[in-house]
Design a protein around this motif. Structure first.
Motif, PDB file in Angstrom:
ATOM      1  N   MET A   1       0.840  -1.187   0.000  1.00 27.22           N
ATOM      2  CA  MET A   1       0.000   0.000   0.000  1.00 27.22           C
ATOM      3  C   MET A   1       0.883   1.247   0.000  1.00 27.22           C
ATOM      4  O   MET A   1       2.064   1.186   0.329  1.00 27.22           O
ATOM      5  N   ARG A   2       0.297   2.383  -0.336  1.00 30.91           N
ATOM      6  CA  ARG A   2       1.020   3.651  -0.317  1.00 30.91           C
ATOM      7  C   ARG A   2       0.793   4.362   1.014  1.00 30.91           C
ATOM      8  O   ARG A   2      -0.305   4.320   1.576  1.00 30.91           O
ATOM      9  N   ALA A   3       1.838   4.996   1.511  1.00 34.42           N
ATOM     10  CA  ALA A   3       1.755   5.713   2.781  1.00 34.42           C
ATOM     11  C   ALA A   3       2.746   6.877   2.777  1.00 34.42           C
ATOM     12  O   ALA A   3       3.850   6.763   2.240  1.00 34.42           O
ATOM     13  N   TRP A   4       2.339   7.984   3.385  1.00 34.57           N
ATOM     14  CA  TRP A   4       3.213   9.138   3.544  1.00 34.57           C
ATOM     15  C   TRP A   4       4.016   9.008   4.838  1.00 34.57           C
ATOM     16  O   TRP A   4       3.481   8.616   5.875  1.00 34.57           O
ATOM     17  N   TRP A   5       5.300   9.342   4.737  1.00 32.86           N
ATOM     18  CA  TRP A   5       6.180   9.387   5.902  1.00 32.86           C
ATOM     19  C   TRP A   5       6.706  10.809   6.046  1.00 32.86           C
ATOM     20  O   TRP A   5       6.723  11.585   5.082  1.00 32.86           O
ATOM     21  N   ARG A  22       0.896  -3.668   4.033  1.00 34.54           N
ATOM     22  CA  ARG A  22      -0.383  -3.364   4.666  1.00 34.54           C
ATOM     23  C   ARG A  22      -0.376  -3.918   6.085  1.00 34.54           C
ATOM     24  O   ARG A  22      -0.047  -5.087   6.305  1.00 34.54           O
ATOM     25  N   PRO A  23      -0.727  -3.112   7.099  1.00 35.61           N
ATOM     26  CA  PRO A  23      -0.619  -3.578   8.487  1.00 35.61           C
ATOM     27  C   PRO A  23      -1.722  -4.569   8.853  1.00 35.61           C
ATOM     28  O   PRO A  23      -2.842  -4.491   8.348  1.00 35.61           O
ATOM     29  N   ALA A  24      -1.408  -5.479   9.755  1.00 38.39           N
ATOM     30  CA  ALA A  24      -2.368  -6.452  10.269  1.00 38.39           C
ATOM     31  C   ALA A  24      -2.669  -6.115  11.729  1.00 38.39           C
ATOM     32  O   ALA A  24      -1.768  -5.739  12.481  1.00 38.39           O
ATOM     33  N   PRO A  25      -3.922  -6.245  12.162  1.00 37.39           N
ATOM     34  CA  PRO A  25      -4.270  -5.855  13.531  1.00 37.39           C
ATOM     35  C   PRO A  25      -3.747  -6.845  14.565  1.00 37.39           C
ATOM     36  O   PRO A  25      -3.810  -8.063  14.385  1.00 37.39           O
ATOM     37  N   GLY A  26      -3.219  -6.307  15.653  1.00 42.23           N
ATOM     38  CA  GLY A  26      -2.812  -7.113  16.785  1.00 42.23           C
ATOM     39  C   GLY A  26      -3.882  -7.080  17.859  1.00 42.23           C
ATOM     40  O   GLY A  26      -4.994  -6.581  17.635  1.00 42.23           O
ATOM     41  N   PRO A  27      -3.581  -7.585  19.045  1.00 40.91           N
ATOM     42  CA  PRO A  27      -4.550  -7.543  20.146  1.00 40.91           C
ATOM     43  C   PRO A  27      -5.021  -6.115  20.425  1.00 40.91           C
ATOM     44  O   PRO A  27      -4.215  -5.184  20.500  1.00 40.91           O
ATOM     45  N   GLY A  28      -6.322  -5.944  20.548  1.00 42.96           N
ATOM     46  CA  GLY A  28      -6.876  -4.628  20.877  1.00 42.96           C
ATOM     47  C   GLY A  28      -6.871  -3.639  19.731  1.00 42.96           C
ATOM     48  O   GLY A  28      -7.036  -2.441  19.967  1.00 42.96           O
ATOM     49  N   GLN A  29      -6.717  -4.104  18.499  1.00 40.35           N
ATOM     50  CA  GLN A  29      -6.624  -3.196  17.365  1.00 40.35           C
ATOM     51  C   GLN A  29      -7.670  -3.495  16.289  1.00 40.35           C
ATOM     52  O   GLN A  29      -8.144  -4.626  16.150  1.00 40.35           O
ATOM     53  N   ALA A  65     -10.660   8.477   9.397  1.00 39.48           N
ATOM     54  CA  ALA A  65     -11.947   7.781   9.383  1.00 39.48           C
ATOM     55  C   ALA A  65     -11.907   6.776   8.241  1.00 39.48           C
ATOM     56  O   ALA A  65     -11.289   7.024   7.202  1.00 39.48           O
ATOM     57  N   GLY A  66     -12.547   5.629   8.443  1.00 38.06           N
ATOM     58  CA  GLY A  66     -12.528   4.624   7.396  1.00 38.06           C
ATOM     59  C   GLY A  66     -13.427   3.443   7.709  1.00 38.06           C
ATOM     60  O   GLY A  66     -14.257   3.489   8.628  1.00 38.06           O
ATOM     61  N   THR A  67     -13.238   2.373   6.958  1.00 37.14           N
ATOM     62  CA  THR A  67     -14.052   1.167   7.078  1.00 37.14           C
ATOM     63  C   THR A  67     -13.213   0.028   7.648  1.00 37.14           C
ATOM     64  O   THR A  67     -12.108  -0.238   7.158  1.00 37.14           O
ATOM     65  N   VAL A  68     -13.720  -0.614   8.687  1.00 33.16           N
ATOM     66  CA  VAL A  68     -13.012  -1.730   9.311  1.00 33.16           C
ATOM     67  C   VAL A  68     -12.873  -2.876   8.302  1.00 33.16           C
ATOM     68  O   VAL A  68     -13.844  -3.276   7.657  1.00 33.16           O
ATOM     69  N   THR A  69     -11.649  -3.391   8.161  1.00 33.89           N
ATOM     70  CA  THR A  69     -11.395  -4.528   7.272  1.00 33.89           C
ATOM     71  C   THR A  69     -11.066  -5.798   8.038  1.00 33.89           C
ATOM     72  O   THR A  69     -11.241  -6.896   7.522  1.00 33.89           O
ATOM     73  N   ALA A  91      -1.882   7.948   9.686  1.00 30.34           N
ATOM     74  CA  ALA A  91      -3.202   8.099   9.058  1.00 30.34           C
ATOM     75  C   ALA A  91      -3.133   8.474   7.581  1.00 30.34           C
ATOM     76  O   ALA A  91      -4.093   8.235   6.840  1.00 30.34           O
ATOM     77  N   PHE A  92      -2.021   9.063   7.132  1.00 29.47           N
ATOM     78  CA  PHE A  92      -1.917   9.437   5.712  1.00 29.47           C
ATOM     79  C   PHE A  92      -1.453   8.224   4.909  1.00 29.47           C
ATOM     80  O   PHE A  92      -0.324   8.158   4.413  1.00 29.47           O
ATOM     81  N   ALA A  93      -2.335   7.256   4.804  1.00 32.87           N
ATOM     82  CA  ALA A  93      -2.036   5.989   4.141  1.00 32.87           C
ATOM     83  C   ALA A  93      -3.338   5.381   3.640  1.00 32.87           C
ATOM     84  O   ALA A  93      -4.428   5.828   3.999  1.00 32.87           O
ATOM     85  N   GLU A  94      -3.202   4.363   2.821  1.00 31.88           N
ATOM     86  CA  GLU A  94      -4.396   3.713   2.283  1.00 31.88           C
ATOM     87  C   GLU A  94      -5.030   2.769   3.295  1.00 31.88           C
ATOM     88  O   GLU A  94      -6.240   2.512   3.240  1.00 31.88           O
ATOM     89  N   HIS A  95      -4.237   2.246   4.235  1.00 30.91           N
ATOM     90  CA  HIS A  95      -4.742   1.378   5.297  1.00 30.91           C
ATOM     91  C   HIS A  95      -4.036   1.753   6.591  1.00 30.91           C
ATOM     92  O   HIS A  95      -2.914   2.268   6.577  1.00 30.91           O
ATOM     93  N   GLY A  96      -4.690   1.474   7.729  1.00 29.00           N
ATOM     94  CA  GLY A  96      -4.094   1.810   9.009  1.00 29.00           C
ATOM     95  C   GLY A  96      -4.662   0.982  10.138  1.00 29.00           C
ATOM     96  O   GLY A  96      -5.525   0.116   9.932  1.00 29.00           O
ATOM     97  N   LEU A  97      -4.180   1.255  11.360  1.00 24.16           N
ATOM     98  CA  LEU A  97      -4.608   0.548  12.566  1.00 24.16           C
ATOM     99  C   LEU A  97      -5.084   1.559  13.602  1.00 24.16           C
ATOM    100  O   LEU A  97      -4.526   2.655  13.719  1.00 24.16           O
ATOM    101  N   MET A  98      -6.119   1.186  14.352  1.00 25.26           N
ATOM    102  CA  MET A  98      -6.597   1.983  15.478  1.00 25.26           C
ATOM    103  C   MET A  98      -6.635   1.115  16.725  1.00 25.26           C
ATOM    104  O   MET A  98      -6.976  -0.071  16.650  1.00 25.26           O
ATOM    105  N   GLU A  99      -6.295   1.706  17.855  1.00 22.62           N
ATOM    106  CA  GLU A  99      -6.519   1.049  19.128  1.00 22.62           C
ATOM    107  C   GLU A  99      -8.020   1.115  19.438  1.00 22.62           C
ATOM    108  O   GLU A  99      -8.650   2.165  19.270  1.00 22.62           O
TER     109      GLU A  99
END
Length: 325
Positions: A1-5, A22-29, A65-69, A91-99
């Motif tokens: 995926m593309r992401a800004w650094w 593309r990140p994968a969710p861990g515990p609590g994410q 803001a986005g859609t849970v995958t 957050a400036f990426a095509e996919h991300g993780l939230m706690e």
């Protein structure tokens, strides 16, 4: 995926567009496909403290803001397809993780763009007006630099609490637009010369709470403008002035309370506790449409540098958003 650094150069912030896994969710994410992400001024100011000079680049952006995958192995109450908003490192990426503790179901009343900027600034407003500032109905709030994202959020929250609001800006056009959002007293200035007008508007007693988004160049005036038992929140220093004299006699005799508003040193549990307070006390107002984030402009994903320049120009009111779609 593309992401800004982003990394800190000698005197500026440098943006880099990278291809990363593309990140994968861990515990609590929660994993999400990001639809929109908001710009926050502090991230783009060299020396503001969010990035150490010379440190390695890191993922840019921290609100989306986005859609849970996908959900982490121990996560309950969320499923793929849910619409979510909240703090999101990188957050400036095509996919991300939230706690999970900092994620909120997106109210139907909000667009993707509004949802992208519905948490950080309003969490800040909750912190400085409610958690620490104890603003009450009928009291006076003064916001320096009120056209900023945090300033507009403070104006809206204060009005919802029944307080009266005065604010400073170097743009009379911005102040006129904010009158429609409930601004009671418009102070057309960028300098520290607002004290006489603030005292006059408050009947000579001074203001109950000041939110200083500008910095040290107006700090002394903020203290002078305070009433007896007034409170002063320092939330930023866009002027680059991080030191200012303090009138100890005023602090002493007026029984003032001075406090900072920042997440820089907060632990994750402390951030989660603040987020849950926001969820209880302000999120319902968003769901009802009584608090709606003010989106100034929207830029495409590839246009982050243009969005940053628009932010640094200071011509916007409210928030600037990056749209991924």
């Amino acid at each position: 995926m593309r992401a800004w650094w982003i990394r800190t150069g000698a005197d500026t912030m440098v943006l880099e567009l990278r291809e990363v896994p593309r990140p994968a969710p861990g515990p609590g994410q929660l994993a999400l496909r990001i639809e929109a992400a908001a710009l926050n001024r502090g991230e783009f100011i060299a020396g503001h403290g969010l990035h150490a000079t010379g440190a390695a680049a890191r993922p840019a952006g921290f609100e989306a803001a986005g859609t849970v995958t996908a959900v982490g192995p121990d996560v309950q109450g969320w499923q793929p397809g849910d619409r979510v908003m909240g703090r999101c490192d990188g957050a400036f990426a095509e996919h991300g993780l939230m706690e999970v503790g900092e994620a909120f179901a997106m109210p139907e009343a909000l667009s993707w763009e509004q949802a992208a900027c519905a948490t950080v600034t309003y969490l800040t407003a909750h912190d400085m007006l409610m958690a620490q500032g104890r603003l009450r109905a009928g009291e006076w709030l003064l916001v320096t630099g009120i056209a900023s994202g945090v300033g507009v959020a403070a104006l809206q929250v204060a009005r919802a609490l029944g307080a009266r609001v005065m604010g400073t800006s170097g743009s009379s056009a911005k102040l006129e637009r904010l009158r429609a959002l409930g601004l009671d007293v418009a102070l057309h200035t960028r300098g520290p010369d607002f004290v006489p007008a603030a005292r006059e508007a408050s009947g000579g007693r001074g203001v109950d709470l000041v939110v200083n988004t500008v910095g040290g160049s107006v700090f002394g005036a903020c203290v002078e403008a305070l009433a007896f038992q007034g409170r002063l929140a320092t939330v930023g220093y866009v002027d680059g002035v991080v030191a200012a004299p303090l009138d100890l006699m005023a602090l002493h005799k007026k029984r003032l309370m001075l406090f900072g508003v920042s997440n820089k040193l907060r632990t994750v549990p402390q951030r989660v506790a603040a987020a849950q307070a926001f969820g209880r006390e302000l999120l319902p107002l968003m769901a009802e449409g009584r608090l709606l984030p003010l989106v100034d402009s929207v830029f495409p994903f590839d246009g982050l540098e243009h969005a940053r320049q628009a932010m640094l120009s200071g011509r916007h009111i409210g928030k600037i958003v990056l749209r991924m779609g």
